[in-house]
Scaffold this motif. Structure first.
Motif, PDB file in Angstrom:
ATOM      1  N   ALA A   9       0.892  -1.365   0.032  1.00  0.00           N
ATOM      2  CA  ALA A   9      -0.234   0.007   0.239  1.00  0.00           C
ATOM      3  C   ALA A   9       1.092   1.294   0.201  1.00  0.00           C
ATOM      4  N   MET A  10       2.023   1.122   0.610  1.00  0.00           N
ATOM      5  CA  MET A  10       2.974   2.260   0.788  1.00  0.00           C
ATOM      6  C   MET A  10       3.392   2.871  -0.942  1.00  0.00           C
ATOM      7  N   TYR A  11       3.615   1.758  -1.518  1.00  0.00           N
ATOM      8  CA  TYR A  11       4.651   1.968  -2.566  1.00  0.00           C
ATOM      9  C   TYR A  11       3.341   2.425  -3.947  1.00  0.00           C
ATOM     10  N   VAL A  12       1.696   1.925  -3.518  1.00  0.00           N
ATOM     11  CA  VAL A  12       0.873   2.271  -4.280  1.00  0.00           C
ATOM     12  C   VAL A  12       0.288   3.766  -3.833  1.00  0.00           C
ATOM     13  N   PHE A  13       0.330   3.848  -2.986  1.00  0.00           N
ATOM     14  CA  PHE A  13      -0.233   5.481  -2.379  1.00  0.00           C
ATOM     15  C   PHE A  13       1.035   6.483  -2.581  1.00  0.00           C
ATOM     16  N   HIS A  14       1.892   6.376  -2.280  1.00  0.00           N
ATOM     17  CA  HIS A  14       3.502   7.334  -2.229  1.00  0.00           C
ATOM     18  C   HIS A  14       3.332   8.317  -3.060  1.00  0.00           C
ATOM     19  N   LEU A  15       3.411   7.847  -4.986  1.00  0.00           N
ATOM     20  CA  LEU A  15       3.665   8.977  -5.519  1.00  0.00           C
ATOM     21  C   LEU A  15       2.354   9.630  -5.860  1.00  0.00           C
ATOM     22  N   PRO A  16       0.742   8.913  -5.264  1.00  0.00           N
ATOM     23  CA  PRO A  16      -0.198  10.351  -5.423  1.00  0.00           C
ATOM     24  C   PRO A  16       0.074  11.177  -4.518  1.00  0.00           C
ATOM     25  N   LEU A  17       0.133  11.110  -2.867  1.00  0.00           N
ATOM     26  CA  LEU A  17       0.861  11.458  -1.644  1.00  0.00           C
ATOM     27  C   LEU A  17       1.932  12.596  -2.231  1.00  0.00           C
ATOM     28  N   LEU A  18       2.526  12.008  -2.798  1.00  0.00           N
ATOM     29  CA  LEU A  18       4.161  12.926  -3.177  1.00  0.00           C
ATOM     30  C   LEU A  18       3.467  14.361  -3.777  1.00  0.00           C
ATOM     31  N   ILE A  19       2.241  14.244  -5.472  1.00  0.00           N
ATOM     32  CA  ILE A  19       1.830  14.915  -6.329  1.00  0.00           C
ATOM     33  C   ILE A  19       0.587  15.632  -5.436  1.00  0.00           C
ATOM     34  N   VAL A  20       0.318  15.004  -4.786  1.00  0.00           N
ATOM     35  CA  VAL A  20      -1.467  16.325  -4.098  1.00  0.00           C
ATOM     36  C   VAL A  20      -0.235  16.972  -2.916  1.00  0.00           C
ATOM     37  N   PHE A  21       0.859  16.256  -2.057  1.00  0.00           N
ATOM     38  CA  PHE A  21       0.827  17.001  -0.648  1.00  0.00           C
ATOM     39  C   PHE A  21       2.546  17.555  -1.271  1.00  0.00           C
ATOM     40  N   GLY A  22       2.772  17.064  -2.332  1.00  0.00           N
ATOM     41  CA  GLY A  22       4.125  17.100  -2.722  1.00  0.00           C
ATOM     42  C   GLY A  22       4.839  18.446  -1.678  1.00  0.00           C
ATOM     43  N   HIS A  23       4.143  20.065  -2.593  1.00  0.00           N
ATOM     44  CA  HIS A  23       4.157  21.370  -2.242  1.00  0.00           C
ATOM     45  C   HIS A  23       4.463  21.630  -1.292  1.00  0.00           C
ATOM     46  N   ASP A  24       3.117  21.020   0.303  1.00  0.00           N
ATOM     47  CA  ASP A  24       3.329  21.187   1.642  1.00  0.00           C
ATOM     48  C   ASP A  24       4.168  21.069   2.901  1.00  0.00           C
ATOM     49  N   SER A  78      12.195  14.283   2.787  1.00  0.00           N
ATOM     50  CA  SER A  78      11.693  12.503   2.391  1.00  0.00           C
ATOM     51  C   SER A  78      10.973  11.792   3.770  1.00  0.00           C
ATOM     52  N   ILE A  79      11.688  12.679   4.487  1.00  0.00           N
ATOM     53  CA  ILE A  79      11.018  11.409   6.029  1.00  0.00           C
ATOM     54  C   ILE A  79       9.459  11.913   6.194  1.00  0.00           C
ATOM     55  N   VAL A  80       8.626  12.403   6.056  1.00  0.00           N
ATOM     56  CA  VAL A  80       7.982  13.466   6.175  1.00  0.00           C
ATOM     57  C   VAL A  80       6.723  12.140   4.687  1.00  0.00           C
ATOM     58  N   ALA A  81       7.098  12.161   3.722  1.00  0.00           N
ATOM     59  CA  ALA A  81       6.352  11.383   2.902  1.00  0.00           C
ATOM     60  C   ALA A  81       6.803   9.676   3.479  1.00  0.00           C
ATOM     61  N   VAL A  82       7.682   9.581   3.742  1.00  0.00           N
ATOM     62  CA  VAL A  82       8.145   7.855   4.380  1.00  0.00           C
ATOM     63  C   VAL A  82       6.867   7.880   5.570  1.00  0.00           C
ATOM     64  N   LEU A  83       5.950   9.187   5.829  1.00  0.00           N
ATOM     65  CA  LEU A  83       5.863   8.434   7.083  1.00  0.00           C
ATOM     66  C   LEU A  83       3.839   8.953   6.917  1.00  0.00           C
ATOM     67  N   LEU A  84       4.162  10.018   5.810  1.00  0.00           N
ATOM     68  CA  LEU A  84       2.298   9.631   5.486  1.00  0.00           C
ATOM     69  C   LEU A  84       2.371   8.408   4.709  1.00  0.00           C
ATOM     70  N   SER A  85       3.267   8.100   3.753  1.00  0.00           N
ATOM     71  CA  SER A  85       2.707   6.903   3.157  1.00  0.00           C
ATOM     72  C   SER A  85       2.556   5.919   4.551  1.00  0.00           C
ATOM     73  N   PHE A  86       3.897   5.959   5.508  1.00  0.00           N
ATOM     74  CA  PHE A  86       2.982   3.997   5.926  1.00  0.00           C
ATOM     75  C   PHE A  86       2.091   4.829   6.843  1.00  0.00           C
ATOM     76  N   VAL A  87       1.448   5.992   7.147  1.00  0.00           N
ATOM     77  CA  VAL A  87       0.114   6.017   7.789  1.00  0.00           C
ATOM     78  C   VAL A  87      -0.422   5.679   6.663  1.00  0.00           C
ATOM     79  N   ALA A  88      -0.851   5.694   5.770  1.00  0.00           N
ATOM     80  CA  ALA A  88      -1.463   5.594   4.139  1.00  0.00           C
ATOM     81  C   ALA A  88      -2.062   3.667   4.224  1.00  0.00           C
ATOM     82  N   GLY A  89      -0.963   3.592   3.809  1.00  0.00           N
ATOM     83  CA  GLY A  89      -0.680   1.951   4.230  1.00  0.00           C
ATOM     84  C   GLY A  89      -0.837   1.465   5.191  1.00  0.00           C
ATOM     85  N   LEU A  90      -1.053   1.454   6.104  1.00  0.00           N
ATOM     86  CA  LEU A  90      -1.261   1.144   7.248  1.00  0.00           C
ATOM     87  C   LEU A  90      -3.129   1.381   7.448  1.00  0.00           C
TER      88      LEU A  90
END
Length: 374
Positions: free
Chosen positions: A312-327, A344-356
């Motif tokens: 799930a982290m793999y599935v969601f990480h790029l959409p999350l980076l596109i939507v929230f990357g600027h923020d 990068s750490i925030v991107a990993v944590l956000l992807s982890f939460v989405a995966g969880l």
């Protein structure tokens, strides 16, 4: 291949969960691409992120190893094919197709997309049919889903490989794996000579089969008691060979630059060989020696947890980076020169939460149905 595998070789190998966690932790910072303007003191992290695409190669080798291991364990069962395809469908399809439906059908009706993103949606047929890896090198990608090419490669592998294992096992299957790996290497070489685009060599299924096949070869070898006894006796030189192979590959590819000619030809195969040896030998590393730190680190609870949520982290990480990357970058700006690392750490944590959330709200309910197919 001769001899019956020991019980420990058939059992779950916890360290492989940790390897899956490492794979996704390499991929996300690479795709976040925050280190291009990083200060000098961040060079070790920037170098790792630069080479982070190798996490995809690690995923491929893991898939080849685990899928082949499971197929060999059920070879000859009456429900061999039904069980395999049913379990794969339950693992991949629910989250994959729900993500496509939400991102390409529901959200465009509710949210205003950029003209470029909406235009890219005309290429979505390649995503729905798991063929994006063949279309994307020609510009037919969908914004936010360009990373799905690797899922297409794996699905195409799953379509064919159960029949290969059904028809061949032991020594014969091992040499088929070797032949497939050589064919992939030759494919990339000939395509490069012919002037093919680097993206074609990187994404086409025939060009990435060496990683899956070498993982499968390691799975075949793991079933041989004689091979595994030899592995146990020579685990230290094997692990040193892995380090040496990675060092040689890194030095000859500008530290695994993704489209470097050295990477596209020999680099991918050398990586796959090194990862396959790790998977073959990881269960044989003595816990009381200096090498014991490797499996102990891979088996830490947090790393295995990342591995559990990695799909799930793999599935969601790029959409999350596109939507929230600027923020993410705006929030990290207060960290000064450490901003690329914080992003990068925030991107990993956000992807982890989405995966969880994905795992507990969606995936695990479908995974429970696997027992009905066992």
């Amino acid at each position: 291949m001769t001899g019956a595998p020991e019980l420990r070789d058939r059992a779950h190998i916890p360290a492989l969960d940790g390897l899956r966690g490492i794979a996704i932790l390499l991929v996300i910072p690479h795709n976040a691409d925050t280190f291009s303007q990083s200060p000098g003191w961040l060079w070790p992290v920037a170098l790792l992120a630069h080479a982070g695409w190798i996490g995809v190669q690690l995923f491929f080798v893991l898939s080849g190893f685990l899928i082949t291991r499971n197929l060999l364990a059920r070879r000859g069962a009456d429900d061999y094919l039904r069980s395999f395809y049913g379990r794969r469908a339950l693992r991949i399809f629910p989250l994959y197709f729900l993500t496509l439906f939400a991102g390409l059908v529901v959200l465009p009706a509710l949210v205003t997309f950029s003209a470029g993103a909406l235009s890219s949606h005309q290429n979505q047929i390649w995503l729905w049919t798991f063929l994006s890896n063949w279309a994307q090198p020609f510009g037919h990608e969908v914004s936010g889903y360009s990373h799905f090419w690797s899922l297409a490669v794996e699905e195409q592998f799953y379509l064919v490989w159960p029949f290969v294992v059904l028809l061949a096992a032991g020594t014969r299957l091992f040499w088929i794996c070797v032949a497939v790996a050589v064919a992939a290497l030759l494919s990339r070489t000939l395509m490069m000579i012919a002037g093919a685009r680097p993206e074609m060599l990187y994404m086409f299924t025939n060009c990435r089969m060496d990683a899956l096949a070498l993982g499968a070869a390691a799975a075949v070898l793991s079933q041989d008691a004689v091979v595994m006894q030899w592995t146990s006796r020579h685990i230290r030189p094997l692990m040193l060979a892995v380090v040496g192979t990675l060092a040689i590959a890194g030095l000859s590819t500008h530290v695994f630059a993704v489209y470097d000619p050295g990477t596209l030809i020999a680099g991918q195969t050398l990586l796959a060989m090194a990862f396959a040896v790790v998977m073959l030998g990881i269960a044989r590393v003595p816990r009381d020696g200096p090498l014991g730190l490797i499996p102990r680190a891979l088996e830490t609870r947090w790393l295995r947890l990342v591995g559990r949520y990695s799909f799930a982290m793999y599935v969601f990480h790029l959409p999350l980076l596109i939507v929230f990357g600027h923020d993410m970058k705006r929030l990290a700006a207060g960290a000064g020169s450490a901003a690329p690392l914080v992003t990068s750490i925030v991107a990993v944590l956000l992807s982890f939460v989405a995966g969880l959330l994905s795992y507990h709200l969606i995936e695990k309910h479908f995974l429970k149905l696997k027992s009905a197919l066992a």
